[in-house]
Each structure stands twice: as C-alpha cells, then as structure tokens.
Design a protein around this motif. Structure first.
Motif, PDB file in Angstrom:
ATOM      1  N   LYS A 169       7.522  16.012   2.024  1.00 24.24           N
ATOM      2  CA  LYS A 169       6.520  17.021   1.709  1.00 24.24           C
ATOM      3  C   LYS A 169       5.553  16.578   0.622  1.00 24.24           C
ATOM      4  CE  LYS A 169       9.530  20.746   3.146  1.00 24.24           C
ATOM      5  NZ  LYS A 169       8.974  20.916   4.491  1.00 24.24           N
ATOM      6  N   LEU A 170       5.931  15.579  -0.161  1.00 25.21           N
ATOM      7  CA  LEU A 170       5.040  15.149  -1.239  1.00 25.21           C
ATOM      8  C   LEU A 170       4.674  13.656  -1.190  1.00 25.21           C
ATOM      9  CD1 LEU A 170       3.507  15.659  -3.848  1.00 25.21           C
ATOM     10  CD2 LEU A 170       5.635  15.328  -5.101  1.00 25.21           C
ATOM     11  N   SER A 171       5.651  12.783  -1.356  1.00 26.59           N
ATOM     12  CA  SER A 171       5.334  11.352  -1.507  1.00 26.59           C
ATOM     13  C   SER A 171       4.590  10.807  -0.294  1.00 26.59           C
ATOM     14  CB  SER A 171       6.605  10.534  -1.711  1.00 26.59           C
ATOM     15  OG  SER A 171       7.393  11.097  -2.714  1.00 26.59           O
TER      16      SER A 171
ATOM     17  N   PRO B 130       2.826  12.393   2.299  1.00 26.75           N
ATOM     18  CA  PRO B 130       1.428  12.847   2.454  1.00 26.75           C
ATOM     19  C   PRO B 130       0.522  12.316   1.344  1.00 26.75           C
ATOM     20  CG  PRO B 130       2.947  14.727   2.474  1.00 26.75           C
ATOM     21  CD  PRO B 130       3.776  13.509   2.281  1.00 26.75           C
ATOM     22  N   ALA B 131       1.071  12.197   0.135  1.00 28.11           N
ATOM     23  CA  ALA B 131       0.232  11.707  -0.966  1.00 28.11           C
ATOM     24  C   ALA B 131      -0.158  10.249  -0.754  1.00 28.11           C
ATOM     25  CB  ALA B 131       0.980  11.860  -2.297  1.00 28.11           C
ATOM     26  N   SER B 132       0.624   9.528   0.047  1.00 23.41           N
ATOM     27  CA  SER B 132       0.367   8.094   0.202  1.00 23.41           C
ATOM     28  C   SER B 132      -0.706   7.793   1.243  1.00 23.41           C
ATOM     29  CB  SER B 132       1.658   7.374   0.597  1.00 23.41           C
ATOM     30  OG  SER B 132       1.947   7.613   1.960  1.00 23.41           O
ATOM     31  N   VAL B 133      -1.071   8.787   2.048  1.00 22.66           N
ATOM     32  CA  VAL B 133      -1.979   8.525   3.172  1.00 22.66           C
ATOM     33  C   VAL B 133      -3.293   7.845   2.745  1.00 22.66           C
ATOM     34  CG1 VAL B 133      -3.372   9.627   4.959  1.00 22.66           C
ATOM     35  CG2 VAL B 133      -0.972  10.216   4.707  1.00 22.66           C
TER      36      VAL B 133
ATOM     37  N   ALA C 265      14.416  22.157  -6.963  1.00 20.05           N
ATOM     38  CA  ALA C 265      15.663  21.471  -6.640  1.00 20.05           C
ATOM     39  C   ALA C 265      15.581  20.827  -5.260  1.00 20.05           C
ATOM     40  CB  ALA C 265      16.854  22.442  -6.706  1.00 20.05           C
ATOM     41  N   ALA C 266      14.404  20.269  -4.932  1.00 21.06           N
ATOM     42  CA  ALA C 266      14.224  19.634  -3.628  1.00 21.06           C
ATOM     43  C   ALA C 266      14.957  18.297  -3.595  1.00 21.06           C
ATOM     44  CB  ALA C 266      12.734  19.400  -3.365  1.00 21.06           C
ATOM     45  N   THR C 267      15.534  17.975  -2.438  1.00 16.67           N
ATOM     46  CA  THR C 267      16.238  16.703  -2.282  1.00 16.67           C
ATOM     47  C   THR C 267      15.224  15.563  -2.239  1.00 16.67           C
ATOM     48  OG1 THR C 267      16.068  16.913   0.101  1.00 16.67           O
ATOM     49  CG2 THR C 267      18.079  17.737  -0.930  1.00 16.67           C
ATOM     50  N   TRP C 268      15.719  14.323  -2.335  1.00 18.68           N
ATOM     51  CA  TRP C 268      14.812  13.175  -2.261  1.00 18.68           C
ATOM     52  C   TRP C 268      14.079  13.191  -0.940  1.00 18.68           C
ATOM     53  CZ3 TRP C 268      13.786   8.907   0.756  1.00 18.68           C
ATOM     54  CH2 TRP C 268      12.893   7.983   0.187  1.00 18.68           C
ATOM     55  N   ARG C 269      14.818  13.501   0.110  1.00 22.33           N
ATOM     56  CA  ARG C 269      14.255  13.527   1.460  1.00 22.33           C
ATOM     57  C   ARG C 269      13.118  14.541   1.572  1.00 22.33           C
ATOM     58  NH1 ARG C 269      15.959  13.502   7.238  1.00 22.33           N
ATOM     59  NH2 ARG C 269      15.292  15.599   7.746  1.00 22.33           N
TER      60      ARG C 269
ATOM     61  N   GLY D 199       0.823  -1.209   0.000  1.00 24.16           N
ATOM     62  CA  GLY D 199       0.000   0.000   0.000  1.00 24.16           C
ATOM     63  C   GLY D 199       0.855   1.256   0.000  1.00 24.16           C
ATOM     64  N   ALA D 200       1.892   1.265   0.830  1.00 24.28           N
ATOM     65  CA  ALA D 200       2.745   2.454   0.922  1.00 24.28           C
ATOM     66  C   ALA D 200       3.484   2.677  -0.397  1.00 24.28           C
ATOM     67  CB  ALA D 200       3.740   2.302   2.068  1.00 24.28           C
ATOM     68  N   LEU D 201       3.940   1.588  -0.989  1.00 20.27           N
ATOM     69  CA  LEU D 201       4.672   1.709  -2.257  1.00 20.27           C
ATOM     70  C   LEU D 201       3.775   2.338  -3.323  1.00 20.27           C
ATOM     71  CD1 LEU D 201       7.351   1.063  -3.617  1.00 20.27           C
ATOM     72  CD2 LEU D 201       6.396  -1.115  -4.343  1.00 20.27           C
ATOM     73  N   ARG D 202       2.547   1.839  -3.402  1.00 17.02           N
ATOM     74  CA  ARG D 202       1.603   2.420  -4.375  1.00 17.02           C
ATOM     75  C   ARG D 202       1.294   3.865  -4.012  1.00 17.02           C
ATOM     76  NH1 ARG D 202      -3.774  -0.276  -5.699  1.00 17.02           N
ATOM     77  NH2 ARG D 202      -3.893   1.715  -6.766  1.00 17.02           N
ATOM     78  N   GLY D 203       1.166   4.113  -2.709  1.00 21.98           N
ATOM     79  CA  GLY D 203       0.857   5.461  -2.252  1.00 21.98           C
ATOM     80  C   GLY D 203       1.966   6.451  -2.596  1.00 21.98           C
ATOM     81  N   PHE D 204       3.207   6.046  -2.367  1.00 25.47           N
ATOM     82  CA  PHE D 204       4.333   6.950  -2.656  1.00 25.47           C
ATOM     83  C   PHE D 204       4.351   7.295  -4.134  1.00 25.47           C
ATOM     84  CE2 PHE D 204       6.845   4.822   1.000  1.00 25.47           C
ATOM     85  CZ  PHE D 204       6.132   5.569   1.915  1.00 25.47           C
ATOM     86  N   ALA D 205       3.988   6.314  -4.968  1.00 21.66           N
ATOM     87  CA  ALA D 205       4.039   6.537  -6.408  1.00 21.66           C
ATOM     88  C   ALA D 205       2.810   7.288  -6.906  1.00 21.66           C
ATOM     89  CB  ALA D 205       4.159   5.198  -7.129  1.00 21.66           C
ATOM     90  N   SER D 206       1.835   7.523  -5.994  1.00 19.30           N
ATOM     91  CA  SER D 206       0.584   8.122  -6.441  1.00 19.30           C
ATOM     92  C   SER D 206       0.672   9.645  -6.591  1.00 19.30           C
ATOM     93  CB  SER D 206      -0.544   7.783  -5.466  1.00 19.30           C
ATOM     94  OG  SER D 206      -0.394   8.547  -4.286  1.00 19.30           O
TER      95      SER D 206
END
Ligand SMILES: Nc1ncnc2c1ncn2[C@@H]1O[C@H](COP(=O)(O)OP(=O)(O)OP(=O)(O)O)[C@@H](O)[C@H]1O
Ligand SMILES: [Mg+2]
Lengths: 274, 299
Positions: B195-197, B199-202, B186-190, B166-173
């Motif tokens: 800030k994005l991946s 919260p988007a996965s919730v 120029a945001a780092t992966w972290r 679920g988290a993997l799909r969420g991060f990619a969503s």
C-alpha cells in the motif's frame, strides 16, 4: 481502575542520540494523565517536545525512561490493537489514492469490506465538507483541504483516542472554527479522548478540558491549567469573559516558562564567569 | 501524443537532410582535421543515399532470391524482439525481487549491492560464450536449454540492474511521515509494501524500466553476435556487414531493423508509463510547487 484513563504517562524522559555530540534531551520527567473522554491540549514554544510526547503515546518512538499506558495497556500493545487514531503535522496523504480511498486506508488495514469502507469514508468526508472531492486526487486539493482529509482519515475507524499534532494549522480562520466545533461535537458524541498539540492559545482554551503548558531545553511540563467553559461551547463562548480570562492565564504560564529559562541562563552565565 | 509523433517524424527528416547535406559537401574519400582522420567518407559505398537505403528494403534479399529484403529484416527483428522481451521480463522480475529482499533486510542490501554493481562491469562479450556453454549443459528431464535462452539471459543480465537499483531507491522514497502512519496502523511489512512502498516507487520504476528495455535489446543483439545465434537481427548485421563491399545499402537495412526494435521496446514501456502515471501529479506540477517553495524561502 486504569480503564477510565485514556493515557497515562508516568515519569517519562526521552533523549535522542544519547552518547553522541548530537544528544538532545527532548523530554524530562513527564507525568500526565488523560481521563476517558477528556480533551487535553499541549502548548509550548517550538522544540519543547510536544510532537515527541505525542509520538511516545503513539508508540512510534520508545521512551528512554518511564512508562506509557494507553487504554490501560502498554503503548506497543495499544498500537497493535489500534486504540488510537492519529493526525500529523503534515497531511501525509497518498498521491496515488483518491481522497475517499485515502480515508479508507485505516479501514482497509482492519479488513473491512469495500462497500462498508466506502460508506464510512463518505460519512467522514461529509463531516469535513469534502464530499464533492471524494474522487479527486489529493494533489488537486489545497493544503487546508488536504489537512481536512487527513483528519477524516484519523476519525474514520472511530478510535477512542485521538492524537492530533497541529491539525488545524493550515486552515483558514473560518474553516478552523468550523473544524473545532465539529471535533468537539464528535468527541462529545463518541466519548473520544483527545491529545491535541497546538500553537494557538485561543484554540487550546476553546477546545480543552485541560491545557498542558510546556517549556523547552529540556522539554518539561511547567503548568497544567484546568479550563471549565461548560460542556456545550457555542459561538458565544468565544466572546465570554471567562474565556478571555483563561487565555490570559495560559499566556502568563507560557511567559513564566520563558522567564524561568532566562533566569537559568543568567545563573549559568554568572557561574561560568566566576 | 500526436505532437510527439510529429516531432519524432520531423527529427527523422532532419537527420536524413543532414546526412544528404554531408554527402553533398563532405570529402569523397574522407578527410583529416588537424591530422586526425575525423571526417567520414562521403562516397556511396560508405554513406549511401537515404532513398537508396529505403528502396533496398523492397529489393530481393540476395540475387535470385524471391524474398524481399524487408521480410528478412522484419523476421529477424521479430525474432530478436521476442528474445529481448523475454530478457526484459526475466530481468524485471529478478530486479524487483532483489530490490524487495534488499528493502526488507538491510543486511542483504549492504552485502549484495556492491556485487550487483560489480556484475555490471563484466564485459558482455566475455560473458556471452560462458553463458552459452553453461546453458548447453542444462537439462532438466525432457527439457533442454534452447540456444536462444542464452541470449535472453544476457538481455536479462543487463536489464535487471537498473530495475534493482531504481526499485530499491523507489521503495525507500516513501516519506518518513507515511511510514510512521502505516506504523501507527500496526500494518505488517507486507501491507506497508503493497500500500505504500511499492506505489511510492513507481516514479522511480518508470525510468528504470525504460533503461532496462533498451539494455535488454543491446544484451540480446550482442549475445546473438558473440554466440553466433542465427535468426536474429544481431546475426543479420554481421552477415550484411560482410557483404557490404558489394551491397553497402543492405547493411543499413539491418541497422534500421535494430533501431526499430529498440523503439518498439521503448514504446512498450511508454505505454506502461502512461497507465501507471496517469493518476499522479505531473512532474511539471511538482516543479512548479518546488519553484513556489524556493521563492517563498528566498522572500
Ligand atoms: N528523531 C529525532 N532525532 C533527534 N532529535 C529529535 C528527533 N525528534 C525530535 N528531536 C528533537 O527533540 C526536540 C523536540 O522536538 P519536537 O518535534 O517534539 O518539538 P515540538 O514541540 O513538536 O516543536 P514544533 O512546535 O516546532 O513542532 C527538538 O529539539 C528536536 O530537535
Ligand atoms: Mg511538532
């Protein structure tokens, strides 16, 4: 010398999916220079590569050939140094952040402290007339309001260069005119350079120092038209004869691009029938 | 909220009513439909009356004992709940960790994901004694692997999988445009992750955690039974089942205990869901938006 140039695009081509059946020649031989404080619009039919050109300048994609300089640096360096702000075709706000916190996002990533961020975000929201909605969630706003938030976000860090992809497409006519006037005012005050993609000829003419007319398949620049409507544009400008003259000029340039293609098609057909 | 509780209680009443109705009209000794033994026996030893089962909670656990049965069931449920919670926590951490590594390095995803899927096909009953044996050999300094840990680990074994997927799909969503926006900053992966991946996965994480919560309960109960761990509800079910010829209602008190345990876990995740989703657009609103888009597309 290149310090005075916000953007230099030199002999750039872009081919997507090279070597596959889905290969697309999105841009061919693009040369374009945007001076400091200059406002340049890109106009052309759908699919002619306007967004692609913008994304090349933003270093979101790499050119297949040629070179892109932003603020005198190569494009990757400029992106890392945050030399530009960008507003996309879609608002692209984060659902889980309030409107104000969306505007704060680029400032957060720059490491600004909370109160300074908040102050700047409210300033920006005032500019786009959304102060009352600072604590709303984006999905509680209409599409046009969301787009205004995205513009506030692009302006928040006061970048020297703005890259905007049809930012006013979703706005009603009145808001649109208001935003156009505001954008011109901000750019004049802060000497910001703008590369602005639009489908609207009047918008391109009203806003720009130069209008770049493009044609598709493959995407290229067919004409660059200088617009000189004077430094301070007002409501009267939209009723001025010189304004209408420029609109006609751009429209004809667009049509010429279309005709070229038709001629080419006819020639190709004749060749193949022979 | 009140409506949902009322609905739940109402559904309980309906189930009880159906149960009693079947006892009234069903065949005492069970029945066959087209030659197959399908209908359960309706006699009291197989299907006790609802009120008999409920009143059994108040009776002493066994003859001569002064502990009421509900105390024993409650203690066992509490014991298992703590194990399931531990399993759920371990599984969630593990699942999130794996999903993060897989999201960060595509190579890891390609290499690891098939094994994760395969891991879930190993029968728990076969795995449980193995884990108990391995655990028995673990000793770090003074610290000895407690027996209950094996059950918690098996709960985690079932719980981590839905969380990882679920988290993997969420991060990619996260929409491509938002990923590009972060790139333009120029945001780092972290930073992009925080800030994005994440919260988007919730919205993907919430159903995954629900599944993980109930899975951890199943894992723990099965592990208790197959490693003969005393103290939990799984063991109690086995014990009471052995006594069910003489005391049929007692088995049902343990089964109710297990059901309550599952409900408690699900309730816990619902609280989490409420906290995490209260600032999000409601799914119905999404649906409505989709509907408008569909209608516009057709017009
Ligand atoms: N990532 C991509 N992969 C493959 N092809 C692409 C990609 N991005 C754009 N293209 C192609 O490049 C061409 C130019 O696309 P682009 O989005 O730049 O057009 P545009 O001028 O912005 O059009 P519009 O006005 O509709 O936004 C199109 O033919 C498109 O299919
Ligand atoms: Mg475009």
């Amino acid at each position: 010398m290149s310090e005075h140039r916000a953007v230099v695009v030199d002999g750039v081509s872009k081919v997507f999916n090279r070597g596959t059946p889905r290969q697309v020649e999105a841009l061919v031989d693009i040369d374009l220079t945007v001076g400091g404080g200059e406002f340049v619009s890109l106009i052309g039919p759908s699919g002619c590569g306007k967004s692609t050109l913008l994304r090349l300048v933003a270093n979101l994609i790499e050119p297949s050939t040629g070179e892109v300089l932003v603020a005198g640096k190569d494009a990757p360096r400029a992106r890392l140094d945050q030399e530009y702000g960008m507003a996309f075709q879609q608002a692209g706000l984060f659902d889980w952040r309030s409107v104000a916190r969306n505007v704060e996002l680029p400032l957060e990533l720059k490491g600004w402290d909370g109160s300074r961020r908040r102050r700047r975000a409210l300033e920006m929201l005032q500019l786009v007339k959304l102060t009352d909605f600072a604590d709303h969630k984006p999905w509680q706003l209409s599409g046009g309001m969301q787009q205004r938030v995205a513009i506030a976000r692009a302006l928040a860090a006061h970048p020297r260069l703005l890259l905007m992809d049809e930012p006013f497409g979703a706005l009603d006519e009145m808001t649109r005119e208001h935003m156009q006037a505001e954008l011109l005012r901000i750019c004049a005050e802060t000497e910001t350079s703008v590369v602005f993609v639009t489908h609207s000829i009047p918008e391109a003419v009203y806003l720009s120092d130069r209008v770049v007319v493009m044609s598709p398949r493959p995407g290229r620049i067919t004409e660059i038209i200088d617009v000189d409507l004077g430094p301070s544009r007002t409501v009267e400008t939209r009723e001025d004869a010189s304004y209408f003259k420029k609109i006609t000029e751009v429209r004809e340039a667009l049509r010429a691009g279309e005709d070229d293609r038709e001629t080419e098609a006819v020639v190709a057909e004749e060749r193949s029938s022979r | 909220m009140i409506r949902r509780v009322a609905l739940f209680l109402g559904s309980l009443l309906v189930v009880a009513a159906i149960w009693e109705l079947y006892k009234l009209i069903g065949p005492e000794a069970g029945g066959t439909v087209f030659g197959a033994r399908l209908l359960p026996r309706a006699q009291d030893s197989a299907m006790p009356h609802v009120w008999d089962m409920l009143s059994r909670f108040g009776d002493p656990e066994r003859r001569g004992s002064d502990r009421a049965n509900w105390r024993v069931v409650l203690a066992a449920a509490w014991f298992s709940f703590r194990l399931a919670l531990a399993g759920f926590a371990i599984g969630t951490l593990l699942g999130m960790g794996l999903a993060m590594v897989m999201a960060r390095f595509k190579v890891v995803e390609r290499g690891l994901l098939p094994y994760l899927v395969m891991s879930q096909t190993v029968p728990l009953i076969a795995l449980a004694p193995l884990v108990a044996t391995w655990g028995g050999k673990v000793q770090v300094g003074e610290w000895v692997w407690p027996r209950w840990m094996s059950a918690a680990v098996l709960g985690a074994f079932l719980a981590f999988f839905p969380v990882a997927v679920g988290a993997l799909r969420g991060f990619a969503s996260a929409p491509a445009a938002s990923v590009e926006l972060m790139r333009s900053y120029a945001a780092t992966w972290r930073a992009t992750f925080l800030k994005l991946s994440f919260p988007a996965s919730v919205p993907y994480l919430v159903p995954a955690l629900k599944l993980a919560a109930t899975s951890s309960v199943i894992g723990v109960v099965v592990a208790e039974i197959s490693t003969a761990l005393r103290g939990g509800i799984g063991r109690l079910i086995v014990e009471y089942a052995q006594q069910s010829t003489g005391d049929p209602t007692k088995l049902f008190t343990a089964i109710f205990g297990a059901a309550a345990l599952g409900l408690l876990m699900a309730g816990l995740v619902s609280c989490f869901e409420y906290v995490m989703m209260r600032n999000r657009p409601r799914p119905e609103e999404d649906e409505r938006a989709l509907d408008t888009i569909r209608r516009e597309a057709l017009a």
